[in-house]
Design a protein around this motif. Structure first.
Motif, PDB file in Angstrom:
ATOM      1  N   ASP A 142      38.285 -85.631  39.197  1.00  0.00           N
ATOM      2  CA  ASP A 142      37.856 -83.975  39.081  1.00  0.00           C
ATOM      3  C   ASP A 142      39.179 -83.437  39.237  1.00  0.00           C
ATOM      4  O   ASP A 142      39.876 -83.548  40.203  1.00  0.00           O
ATOM      5  CB  ASP A 142      36.940 -83.617  40.003  1.00  0.00           C
ATOM      6  CG  ASP A 142      35.531 -84.472  39.944  1.00  0.00           C
ATOM      7  OD1 ASP A 142      35.646 -85.416  39.630  1.00  0.00           O
ATOM      8  OD2 ASP A 142      34.558 -83.509  40.018  1.00  0.00           O
TER       9      ASP A 142
ATOM     10  N   ASN B  85      27.891 -81.868  37.060  1.00  0.00           N
ATOM     11  CA  ASN B  85      27.031 -80.805  37.145  1.00  0.00           C
ATOM     12  C   ASN B  85      27.639 -79.323  37.211  1.00  0.00           C
ATOM     13  O   ASN B  85      26.892 -78.373  36.942  1.00  0.00           O
ATOM     14  CB  ASN B  85      26.570 -80.998  38.773  1.00  0.00           C
ATOM     15  CG  ASN B  85      27.782 -81.090  39.675  1.00  0.00           C
ATOM     16  OD1 ASN B  85      28.637 -81.841  39.659  1.00  0.00           O
ATOM     17  ND2 ASN B  85      27.567 -80.452  40.773  1.00  0.00           N
ATOM     18  N   HIS B  86      29.310 -79.294  37.245  1.00  0.00           N
ATOM     19  CA  HIS B  86      29.672 -77.977  37.182  1.00  0.00           C
ATOM     20  C   HIS B  86      29.974 -77.625  35.706  1.00  0.00           C
ATOM     21  O   HIS B  86      30.613 -76.640  35.295  1.00  0.00           O
ATOM     22  CB  HIS B  86      30.948 -77.889  38.076  1.00  0.00           C
ATOM     23  CG  HIS B  86      30.586 -77.845  39.359  1.00  0.00           C
ATOM     24  ND1 HIS B  86      30.010 -76.561  39.746  1.00  0.00           N
ATOM     25  CD2 HIS B  86      31.007 -78.411  40.427  1.00  0.00           C
ATOM     26  CE1 HIS B  86      29.813 -76.764  41.399  1.00  0.00           C
ATOM     27  NE2 HIS B  86      30.436 -77.885  41.728  1.00  0.00           N
TER      28      HIS B  86
ATOM     29  N   HIS C 221      32.976 -86.975  41.278  1.00  0.00           N
ATOM     30  CA  HIS C 221      32.168 -86.006  41.917  1.00  0.00           C
ATOM     31  C   HIS C 221      32.488 -85.536  43.227  1.00  0.00           C
ATOM     32  O   HIS C 221      32.237 -84.716  43.896  1.00  0.00           O
ATOM     33  CB  HIS C 221      30.736 -85.878  41.699  1.00  0.00           C
ATOM     34  CG  HIS C 221      29.763 -85.135  42.327  1.00  0.00           C
ATOM     35  ND1 HIS C 221      29.624 -83.753  42.076  1.00  0.00           N
ATOM     36  CD2 HIS C 221      28.964 -85.047  43.477  1.00  0.00           C
ATOM     37  CE1 HIS C 221      28.940 -82.963  42.623  1.00  0.00           C
ATOM     38  NE2 HIS C 221      28.403 -84.015  43.772  1.00  0.00           N
TER      39      HIS C 221
ATOM     40  N   GLU D 114      35.312 -81.080  35.075  1.00  0.00           N
ATOM     41  CA  GLU D 114      34.118 -80.030  35.515  1.00  0.00           C
ATOM     42  C   GLU D 114      34.697 -78.918  36.384  1.00  0.00           C
ATOM     43  O   GLU D 114      34.047 -78.029  36.431  1.00  0.00           O
ATOM     44  CB  GLU D 114      32.919 -80.815  36.336  1.00  0.00           C
ATOM     45  CG  GLU D 114      33.228 -81.288  37.552  1.00  0.00           C
ATOM     46  CD  GLU D 114      32.213 -81.498  38.477  1.00  0.00           C
ATOM     47  OE1 GLU D 114      30.944 -81.314  37.890  1.00  0.00           O
ATOM     48  OE2 GLU D 114      32.376 -81.758  39.860  1.00  0.00           O
TER      49      GLU D 114
ATOM     50  N   HIS E 251      29.027 -89.554  37.174  1.00  0.00           N
ATOM     51  CA  HIS E 251      29.385 -88.255  38.235  1.00  0.00           C
ATOM     52  C   HIS E 251      28.028 -88.366  39.194  1.00  0.00           C
ATOM     53  O   HIS E 251      27.078 -87.730  39.100  1.00  0.00           O
ATOM     54  CB  HIS E 251      29.357 -87.247  37.499  1.00  0.00           C
ATOM     55  CG  HIS E 251      29.933 -86.011  38.082  1.00  0.00           C
ATOM     56  ND1 HIS E 251      31.325 -85.872  38.238  1.00  0.00           N
ATOM     57  CD2 HIS E 251      29.310 -84.850  38.495  1.00  0.00           C
ATOM     58  CE1 HIS E 251      31.500 -84.618  38.904  1.00  0.00           C
ATOM     59  NE2 HIS E 251      30.484 -83.937  39.171  1.00  0.00           N
TER      60      HIS E 251
HETATM   61 FE   LIG Z   1      30.440 -82.487  40.491  1.00  0.00          FE
END
Ligand SMILES: [Fe+2]
Ligand SMILES: [Fe+2]
Length: 264
Positions: A12, A71-72, A180, A43, A155
């Motif tokens: 990330d 998720n972001h 993640h 993300e 992730h």
């Molecule tokens: Fe994440």
């Protein structure tokens, strides 16, 4: 055709320090290590949450070829438009039908086709569709279409879910790596059926931080339980990831090297 295809997948990328790390470290690393293809998890590209046109362009300027997310990815409205129009940028493939963007893609580098599959775990994350079944289904489909090199980013929060995915996709994909947690694991290896594996790639961003954010703020949250607003940390930067040599004829991993490079 080369006898190996060298891929670097990075964890990330967090905010401006993460983008600076890419731009300051990647061009020379790409040259010195003769890397053919580079991907990041994007993300957290924009201020730590989501992605924007400007931050995506900045990342591509550093020499990367693709961006996976997690998720972001939904945090910035800009990100949704980018997902719809840019085939180099993925969101997890196991979001239910109707989610914008795509979860897998095939890109080409010279005469090599590269399939990229983005998945998201379900432990301590939104309860979306099964990443295992979806991942295998896509890997099988792409291999049937003749795509040998397959890169997978799962992730996920929990290490066991990522380890399990490694075993599930061993021999079905060329690389299966996790993202993640923003903390690199040291278990880079080639699994028995020739899949390059690492539980978590780590992160690209401020080295002296709590997963990319200012440590004073993270500590205040831990010590008081108050919802203090996170801020991206400053200072020396680093990039974390996994580099793998892959056989373009078979898609098998030949060698792996864990990457942690700092710049002060
Ligand atoms: Fe994440
Ligand atoms: Fe992240």
């Amino acid at each position: 055709m080369n006898n190996h295809f060298r891929v670097l997948m990075l964890g990330d990328v967090i905010g401006q320090p993460g983008r600076r790390a890419l731009n300051e470290i990647l061009p020379s690393l790409k040259k010195s290590k003769e890397i053919d293809f580079i991907g990041i998890n994007g993300e957290n590209l924009a201020g730590g949450f989501g992605l924007t046109e400007k931050t995506v362009q900045e990342a591509f300027f550093s020499g990367i070829s693709f961006i996976t997310t997690g998720n972001h990815v939904w945090d910035k409205k800009d990100g949704l438009d980018i997902l719809k129009r840019d085939p180099r940028i993925l969101r997890p493939a196991n979001y239910p039908e109707g989610a914008p963007g795509r979860g897998y893609t095939v890109l080409t580098k010279g005469d090599v086709k590269v399939g990229i599959i983005n998945l998201q775990g379900r432990k301590y994350l939104p309860e979306i569709e099964c990443p295992f079944r979806r991942g295998l289904e896509i890997a099988k489909k792409l291999r049937e279409e003749g795509v040998k090199i397959l890169l997978t980013d799962l992730h996920a929060e929990v290490t066991s879910e990522k380890v399990a995915m490694g075993w599930y996709l061993d021999g079905k994909v060329s690389m299966m790596v996790g993202t993640h947690t923003h903390v690199q694991t040291s278990d880079s290896r080639i699994l028995p059926n020739k899949t390059a594996y690492q539980t978590d790639l780590g992160m690209c961003g401020a080295r002296d931080s709590v997963i990319g954010m200012r440590s004073e703020i993270a500590l205040e949250r831990f010590l008081t339980g108050l919802p203090v607003r996170f801020e991206v940390a400053k200072g020396p930067v680093m990039i974390n990831g996994l580099m793998a040599d892959l056989n373009p004829q078979t898609g098998e991993a030949l060698a792996v090297e864990r990457i942690w490079v700092e710049r002060t």
